[in-house]
Design an enzyme around this catalytic site. Structure first.
Site, PDB file in Angstrom:
ATOM      1  N   THR A  22      17.593-103.521  -6.110  1.00  0.00           N
ATOM      2  CA  THR A  22      16.288-102.914  -5.617  1.00  0.00           C
ATOM      3  C   THR A  22      15.227-104.045  -6.071  1.00  0.00           C
ATOM      4  O   THR A  22      14.356-104.814  -5.230  1.00  0.00           O
ATOM      5  CB  THR A  22      15.774-101.532  -6.452  1.00  0.00           C
ATOM      6  OG1 THR A  22      16.854-100.583  -5.921  1.00  0.00           O
ATOM      7  CG2 THR A  22      14.593-101.301  -6.163  1.00  0.00           C
ATOM      8  N   VAL A  23      15.465-104.606  -7.195  1.00  0.00           N
ATOM      9  CA  VAL A  23      14.392-105.606  -7.861  1.00  0.00           C
ATOM     10  C   VAL A  23      14.552-106.794  -7.586  1.00  0.00           C
ATOM     11  O   VAL A  23      13.966-107.622  -7.023  1.00  0.00           O
ATOM     12  CB  VAL A  23      14.363-105.268  -9.366  1.00  0.00           C
ATOM     13  CG1 VAL A  23      12.891-106.445  -9.742  1.00  0.00           C
ATOM     14  CG2 VAL A  23      14.020-104.060 -10.154  1.00  0.00           C
ATOM     15  N   ALA A  42       0.873-121.145  -9.185  1.00  0.00           N
ATOM     16  CA  ALA A  42       1.830-121.791 -10.048  1.00  0.00           C
ATOM     17  C   ALA A  42       1.651-123.184 -10.256  1.00  0.00           C
ATOM     18  O   ALA A  42       2.266-123.773 -11.271  1.00  0.00           O
ATOM     19  CB  ALA A  42       3.278-121.537  -9.526  1.00  0.00           C
ATOM     20  N   ARG A  54      27.740-108.255  -7.649  1.00  0.00           N
ATOM     21  CA  ARG A  54      28.802-107.953  -7.619  1.00  0.00           C
ATOM     22  C   ARG A  54      29.478-108.278  -6.189  1.00  0.00           C
ATOM     23  O   ARG A  54      30.915-108.798  -5.987  1.00  0.00           O
ATOM     24  CB  ARG A  54      29.174-106.541  -8.103  1.00  0.00           C
ATOM     25  CG  ARG A  54      29.293-106.525  -9.434  1.00  0.00           C
ATOM     26  CD  ARG A  54      29.373-104.664  -9.817  1.00  0.00           C
ATOM     27  NE  ARG A  54      28.292-104.198  -9.133  1.00  0.00           N
ATOM     28  CZ  ARG A  54      27.976-102.918  -9.731  1.00  0.00           C
ATOM     29  NH1 ARG A  54      28.324-102.607 -10.997  1.00  0.00           N
ATOM     30  NH2 ARG A  54      26.900-102.330  -9.296  1.00  0.00           N
ATOM     31  N   LYS A 115      14.602-103.457 -19.786  1.00  0.00           N
ATOM     32  CA  LYS A 115      13.999-102.809 -20.984  1.00  0.00           C
ATOM     33  C   LYS A 115      14.938-102.472 -22.163  1.00  0.00           C
ATOM     34  O   LYS A 115      14.766-102.511 -23.408  1.00  0.00           O
ATOM     35  CB  LYS A 115      13.044-101.545 -20.726  1.00  0.00           C
ATOM     36  CG  LYS A 115      14.008-100.524 -20.072  1.00  0.00           C
ATOM     37  CD  LYS A 115      13.455-100.413 -18.378  1.00  0.00           C
ATOM     38  CE  LYS A 115      14.170 -99.602 -17.615  1.00  0.00           C
ATOM     39  NZ  LYS A 115      13.920 -99.440 -16.350  1.00  0.00           N
ATOM     40  N   VAL A 142       8.536-103.202 -18.875  1.00  0.00           N
ATOM     41  CA  VAL A 142       7.592-101.983 -19.235  1.00  0.00           C
ATOM     42  C   VAL A 142       6.755-101.537 -18.062  1.00  0.00           C
ATOM     43  O   VAL A 142       5.802-102.518 -17.689  1.00  0.00           O
ATOM     44  CB  VAL A 142       6.998-102.356 -20.442  1.00  0.00           C
ATOM     45  CG1 VAL A 142       6.028-101.146 -20.998  1.00  0.00           C
ATOM     46  CG2 VAL A 142       7.774-102.886 -21.465  1.00  0.00           C
ATOM     47  N   ILE A 146       2.804-102.671 -13.612  1.00  0.00           N
ATOM     48  CA  ILE A 146       1.515-102.815 -14.389  1.00  0.00           C
ATOM     49  C   ILE A 146       1.599-103.801 -15.449  1.00  0.00           C
ATOM     50  O   ILE A 146       2.571-103.888 -16.269  1.00  0.00           O
ATOM     51  CB  ILE A 146       1.568-101.387 -15.322  1.00  0.00           C
ATOM     52  CG1 ILE A 146       1.425 -99.817 -14.291  1.00  0.00           C
ATOM     53  CG2 ILE A 146      -0.057-101.279 -15.860  1.00  0.00           C
ATOM     54  CD1 ILE A 146       1.384 -98.834 -15.096  1.00  0.00           C
ATOM     55  N   GLY A 197      15.275 -89.947  -4.131  1.00  0.00           N
ATOM     56  CA  GLY A 197      15.577 -91.607  -4.648  1.00  0.00           C
ATOM     57  C   GLY A 197      14.611 -91.670  -5.856  1.00  0.00           C
ATOM     58  O   GLY A 197      14.906 -92.782  -6.131  1.00  0.00           O
ATOM     59  N   LYS A 215      10.914 -98.562 -23.692  1.00  0.00           N
ATOM     60  CA  LYS A 215       9.589 -99.189 -23.253  1.00  0.00           C
ATOM     61  C   LYS A 215       8.614 -99.054 -24.383  1.00  0.00           C
ATOM     62  O   LYS A 215       7.837-100.033 -24.770  1.00  0.00           O
ATOM     63  CB  LYS A 215       9.024 -98.522 -21.744  1.00  0.00           C
ATOM     64  CG  LYS A 215       9.809 -98.848 -20.576  1.00  0.00           C
ATOM     65  CD  LYS A 215       9.519 -97.783 -19.550  1.00  0.00           C
ATOM     66  CE  LYS A 215      10.363 -97.978 -18.271  1.00  0.00           C
ATOM     67  NZ  LYS A 215      10.038 -97.065 -17.299  1.00  0.00           N
TER      68      LYS A 215
HETATM   69  P1  NAP Z   1      20.211-102.234  -9.056  1.00  0.00           P
HETATM   70  O1  NAP Z   1      19.390-101.582  -7.789  1.00  0.00           O
HETATM   71  O2  NAP Z   1      21.334-101.097  -9.337  1.00  0.00           O
HETATM   72  O3  NAP Z   1      20.709-103.522  -8.925  1.00  0.00           O
HETATM   73  C1  NAP Z   1      21.667-104.092  -9.891  1.00  0.00           C
HETATM   74  C2  NAP Z   1      22.261-105.497  -9.376  1.00  0.00           C
HETATM   75  O4  NAP Z   1      22.849-105.789 -10.288  1.00  0.00           O
HETATM   76  C3  NAP Z   1      22.958-105.080  -8.076  1.00  0.00           C
HETATM   77  O5  NAP Z   1      22.914-106.150  -7.143  1.00  0.00           O
HETATM   78  C4  NAP Z   1      24.443-105.351  -8.595  1.00  0.00           C
HETATM   79  O6  NAP Z   1      25.650-105.995  -7.976  1.00  0.00           O
HETATM   80  C5  NAP Z   1      24.381-106.339  -9.694  1.00  0.00           C
HETATM   81  N1  NAP Z   1      25.267-106.347 -10.808  1.00  0.00           N
HETATM   82  C6  NAP Z   1      25.300-105.345 -11.507  1.00  0.00           C
HETATM   83  N2  NAP Z   1      26.643-105.299 -12.331  1.00  0.00           N
HETATM   84  C7  NAP Z   1      26.701-106.690 -12.317  1.00  0.00           C
HETATM   85  C8  NAP Z   1      28.014-107.620 -12.840  1.00  0.00           C
HETATM   86  N3  NAP Z   1      28.771-107.189 -13.666  1.00  0.00           N
HETATM   87  N4  NAP Z   1      27.875-108.840 -12.316  1.00  0.00           N
HETATM   88  C9  NAP Z   1      26.961-109.320 -11.468  1.00  0.00           C
HETATM   89  N5  NAP Z   1      26.316-108.710 -10.619  1.00  0.00           N
HETATM   90  C10 NAP Z   1      26.074-107.356 -11.350  1.00  0.00           C
HETATM   91  O7  NAP Z   1      19.172-102.319 -10.017  1.00  0.00           O
HETATM   92  P2  NAP Z   1      17.460-102.335 -10.154  1.00  0.00           P
HETATM   93  O8  NAP Z   1      16.878-100.913  -9.689  1.00  0.00           O
HETATM   94  O9  NAP Z   1      17.295-103.675  -9.302  1.00  0.00           O
HETATM   95  O10 NAP Z   1      17.260-102.778 -11.607  1.00  0.00           O
HETATM   96  C11 NAP Z   1      17.662-104.019 -12.184  1.00  0.00           C
HETATM   97  C12 NAP Z   1      16.774-104.144 -13.610  1.00  0.00           C
HETATM   98  O11 NAP Z   1      15.559-103.934 -13.504  1.00  0.00           O
HETATM   99  C13 NAP Z   1      17.420-103.035 -14.580  1.00  0.00           C
HETATM  100  O12 NAP Z   1      17.551-103.693 -16.022  1.00  0.00           O
HETATM  101  C14 NAP Z   1      16.347-102.004 -14.419  1.00  0.00           C
HETATM  102  O13 NAP Z   1      16.229-101.266 -15.572  1.00  0.00           O
HETATM  103  C15 NAP Z   1      15.211-103.026 -14.386  1.00  0.00           C
HETATM  104  N6  NAP Z   1      13.907-102.190 -13.612  1.00  0.00           N
HETATM  105  C16 NAP Z   1      14.108-101.662 -12.408  1.00  0.00           C
HETATM  106  C17 NAP Z   1      12.991-100.843 -11.737  1.00  0.00           C
HETATM  107  C18 NAP Z   1      13.117-100.367 -10.582  1.00  0.00           C
HETATM  108  O14 NAP Z   1      12.177 -99.732  -9.867  1.00  0.00           O
HETATM  109  N7  NAP Z   1      14.472-100.179  -9.890  1.00  0.00           N
HETATM  110  C19 NAP Z   1      11.784-101.064 -12.471  1.00  0.00           C
HETATM  111  C20 NAP Z   1      11.594-101.497 -13.746  1.00  0.00           C
HETATM  112  C21 NAP Z   1      12.929-102.126 -14.184  1.00  0.00           C
HETATM  113  P3  NAP Z   1      25.775-105.289  -6.258  1.00  0.00           P
HETATM  114  O15 NAP Z   1      24.481-105.266  -5.644  1.00  0.00           O
HETATM  115  O16 NAP Z   1      26.525-106.419  -5.839  1.00  0.00           O
HETATM  116  O17 NAP Z   1      26.432-104.057  -6.859  1.00  0.00           O
HETATM  117  N1  HSE Z   2      13.624 -95.215 -14.196  1.00  0.00           N
HETATM  118  C1  HSE Z   2      12.666 -95.627 -14.684  1.00  0.00           C
HETATM  119  C2  HSE Z   2      11.343 -94.582 -14.290  1.00  0.00           C
HETATM  120  C3  HSE Z   2      12.106 -96.716 -13.634  1.00  0.00           C
HETATM  121  O1  HSE Z   2      11.589 -93.538 -13.896  1.00  0.00           O
HETATM  122  O2  HSE Z   2      10.262 -94.870 -14.589  1.00  0.00           O
HETATM  123  C4  HSE Z   2      12.374 -98.086 -14.145  1.00  0.00           C
HETATM  124  O3  HSE Z   2      11.595 -98.443 -15.361  1.00  0.00           O
END
Ligand code: NAP
Ligand code: HSE
Length: 444
Positions: A22-23, A42, A54, A115, A142, A146, A197, A215
């Site tokens: 996602t990110v 920048a 992966r 986090k 965090v 924001i 979702g 956080k």
């Molecule tokens: P996500 O959609 O699950 O994506 C995770 C990515 O990491 C995927 O591309 C996955 O690969 C890859 N990955 C997982 N294990 C791996 C490994 N062993 N080697 C290489 N690549 C690997 O997660 P996300 O929601 O983008 O979140 C990413 C980070 O941002 C997390 O720390 C999360 O807490 C943080 N975050 C997310 C949000 C949010 O809104 N989603 C908000 C704030 C912070 P594949 O795609 O090939 O499976």
């Molecule tokens: N799972 C978190 C939330 C989003 O519901 O706020 C990522 O920090």
């Protein structure tokens, strides 16, 4: 000379990106869409050079053919054509931590949205980054989009922060505010959140308060110049909040929100102690946090000169989170590599965890009891014996098949330890059908 500065551009900031979910995919889209303004702000282009995830074959809706691919993401840290690694994989340990350590050890900058990793290993990573003279940045860790880390590190840098609190988990807030709007049960609303979702297939970290605690511990470290102490966060999630609690709170003039709160208080021995708490709380309907609904996050910081500041916005999602990640990259491109937690790790104070027993507060208590004579007297006697003064009391009719009755009360302001004592007195009571739910009432 001025003309020369305007036309000559510094070399690009070269990025390796681990994680294309996602990110990660959002960050690529943002850099494509806003390339010109990012470059202008920048002072140079921000250019992705190599990526890793992966599954190389997965369609992520972005063109990956222009980037080098590393199947082992830790190899990104060793590349000689990279300045900064962006870690968007997740997980407090394992490959993400390995990559973070290797990146900093090779004196490259690290930007992360993770986090869990910062809450558990932020001190170590920051110390190593400071020693290596490189940047460690985690705005996206965090409250998503924001800019609260920046707000605290920079905007309120001149203040002593007296208290920081807010809604730090969008999933929990969506569930609570939807229960409030629909009257539906926790389980039904969680299922709805998963269908839309918002909540993960495994929503444990969100609904148990652990995500908010990660956080909060990061914010508390920055706000109070304290070493991060995730293990001391007193944490309780929202799974025990019933539709009936929301209805009672409504009648009393409150809404229920999962609140993360940190402040420094004077312990009974006179030393400063850090209180960090994530719990469902009653929030007065007139309070700004009461109006935060859906998956939104909001953080209140109270500075001794700034007064109350409110940061509010999307705490998650592709665009908002990518926005925070790229803001960190722009800072690094500008040469900003100051201490990740505002002051060097060596200057962060190790603060004892607050015991909170002498802390004063108003409390909502909810009991579910069997409907038989004397139960109410038993509960009120325990309150009397523990020195808890009851402000109001509501007994609802049967709330479930089998004759379970709900008794909700608000206790006058008093020491938290008295409430804990009353609950202890009732602990083995056969009249209680479930452990009581206790929620602090936030002052207006
Ligand atoms: P996500 O959609 O699950 O994506 C995770 C990515 O990491 C995927 O591309 C996955 O690969 C890859 N990955 C997982 N294990 C791996 C490994 N062993 N080697 C290489 N690549 C690997 O997660 P996300 O929601 O983008 O979140 C990413 C980070 O941002 C997390 O720390 C999360 O807490 C943080 N975050 C997310 C949000 C949010 O809104 N989603 C908000 C704030 C912070 P594949 O795609 O090939 O499976
Ligand atoms: N799972 C978190 C939330 C989003 O519901 O706020 C990522 O920090």
């Amino acid at each position: 000379m001025v003309q020369q500065l305007q036309t000559s551009e510094s070399p690009p900031l070269r990025i390796a990106l681990a994680g294309l979910g996602t990110v990660g995919a959002g960050m690529i889209r943002l850099l494509d869409t806003n390339a010109d303004l990012v470059r202008a702000r920048a002072g140079r282009p921000i250019q992705i050079v190599a990526v890793s995830a992966r599954d190389r074959t997965k369609d992520r809706g972005v063109d990956l053919g222009r980037f080098a691919w590393e199947s082992d993401m830790t190899a990104l840290a060793a590349r000689g054509d990279i300045d900064v690694v962006v870690e968007l994989v997740g997980g407090s340990e394992g490959p993400a931590l390995d990559l973070a350590r290797k990146t900093i050890a090779s004196a490259k900058g690290l930007v992360t949205a993770n986090k869990a990793m910062i809450a558990h290993h932020g001190m170590e990573l920051a110390r190593e980054a400071e020693a290596a003279g490189t940047a460690l940045k985690f705005e996206a860790a965090v409250a998503g989009g924001i800019p609260v880390v920046k707000g605290l590190r920079e905007g309120t840098a001149a203040n002593a922060i007296e208290r920081i609190y807010g809604i730090l988990n969008g999933t929990s807030n969506y569930i609570l505010s939807t229960m409030e709007a629909t009257g539906a049960s926790f389980d039904a609303t969680l299922a709805d959140a998963q269908g839309k979702g918002y909540a993960e297939a495994d929503p444990t970290f969100d609904i148990e308060g652990i995500d908010a605690a990660h956080k909060l511990s990061i914010l508390a470290g920055i706000a109070f110049g304290a070493r991060i102490d995730f293990d001391s966060v007193d944490c309780e999630g929202i799974a025990r909040v019933r539709a009936a609690d929301i209805a009672q709170a409504d009648k009393l003039g409150y809404v229920i929100r999962l609140i993360g709160m940190a402040d420094v208080e004077c312990g009974e021995d006179g030393t400063p102690q850090l209180l960090q708490r994530v719990k469902p709380c009653l929030v007065p309907k007139g309070h700004p946090l009461a109006h935060v609904t859906g998956a939104t996050n909001a953080v209140v910081a109270e500075g001794n000169f700034s007064g109350r500041l409110l940061f509010q916005g999307a705490g998650a999602g592709e665009g908002p989170t990518a926005s925070a990640v790229v803001a960190d990259l722009i800072d690094i491109a500008r040469g900003e590599t100051s201490a990740p937690f505002s002051v060097p790790v060596g200057a962060l104070k190790p603060m004892a965890a607050a015991t909170s027993g002498h802390r004063l507060g108003r409390t909502y208590l909810r009991f579910t009891v069997t409907d038989r004579p004397g139960v109410l007297a038993e509960i009120t006697a325990a309150m009397r014996d523990a020195g808890v003064s009851i402000e109001s009391l509501i007994q609802e009719g049967k709330i479930a098949e089998g004759g379970e009755v709900l008794v909700a009360m608000v206790a006058h302001e008093g020491p938290e330890r008295n409430v804990a004592h009353a609950l202890k007195l009732l602990e083995s009571s056969p009249s209680l059908t479930a452990p009581p739910l206790v929620m602090q009432i936030i002052a207006g």
